[in-house]
Scaffold this active site. Sequence first.
Site, short mmCIF file in Angstrom:
data_model
loop_
_atom_site.label_atom_id
_atom_site.label_comp_id
_atom_site.label_asym_id
_atom_site.label_seq_id
_atom_site.Cartn_x
_atom_site.Cartn_y
_atom_site.Cartn_z
N TYR A 88 33.43 25.89 43.12
CA TYR A 88 32.10 25.66 42.53
C TYR A 88 32.12 25.96 41.04
O TYR A 88 31.65 25.16 40.23
CB TYR A 88 31.08 26.54 43.24
N SER A 144 26.04 25.15 35.83
CA SER A 144 25.72 26.50 36.31
C SER A 144 26.27 27.50 35.31
O SER A 144 27.24 27.22 34.61
CB SER A 144 26.34 26.75 37.69
#
Length: 283
Positions: free
Chosen positions: A184, A167
């Site tokens: 995350y 990401s």
Amino acid sequence: MSAEQDVKLQDFGNIFRLDGKVAVVSGGSRGLGLHAASGLLQAGCSKVFITSRKQKACDEAVNALNALKNKAPGAKAISIPADSSKIPEIERLVAEVSKHTDHVDILFANAGATWGSKFDEVDEKNGWDRVMDLNVKGVFFTIQKFAPLLQKYASIEDPSRVIVTGSVAGIGAGSRGEVGAYSYAASKAAVLHLAHNLAVELGPRHILVNGIAPGFFPSKMANEVIELAGGVKKLGQETPNGRVGKAEDVAATVVWMAGRGGGHANGITVVLDGGKIWGSSKL
């Protein structure tokens, strides 16, 4: 070399075809994984195995994939639910896949989870361990357990492929404040660096390992953050190319990485965010 020799390219008209290849897509029942699975099947894969935690979601994804009209004759998607955060489940997944094929050419290790909360409210079990177990440990052991199948027929001329989903949050700062995604962001930085290390480790085994780092793509996992950031239209207006990600963006990147066109890419990260990682287009 002469100009006549320089313009010759080997079967360039089919360089993005994946005819006859076998693929496994974890986290393949929705979002980026399902986009990629659709691309892999439409590019010629003969088998695409879809896995995620929920049986119903896997079955629905497979039904939609098998309804595609432009698959190769006999090509099919196959549903094998498994929890990629647990090693025994990964081992079961490999065993189930092995009942259908003696090798795998492409592994898209895409399964992932996120957690959003204020910094002071992040808890150990759900806010940290759950995310790390799936996004990092699960990715590593999925690759490890599938390595024998990936090596089976791989060669210098035709290496197998592993693609991991990172990401932009693993490259720059991720979400903060009310939906702070600290675990995350850390997990996605870890998995992209894992890809660098595995590219060196597995390259001699004829397995190429690369990563993608998506920005905002509308999906069940991302929609809450997108809405809190102002919605799809606002985010698109702030992105240098004027939009957020589309299904074709990730599908085409995975197909490129998986085929001859990506045959000399190893250990790279392709950022899919329209240039926003370098700054907003909004003055």
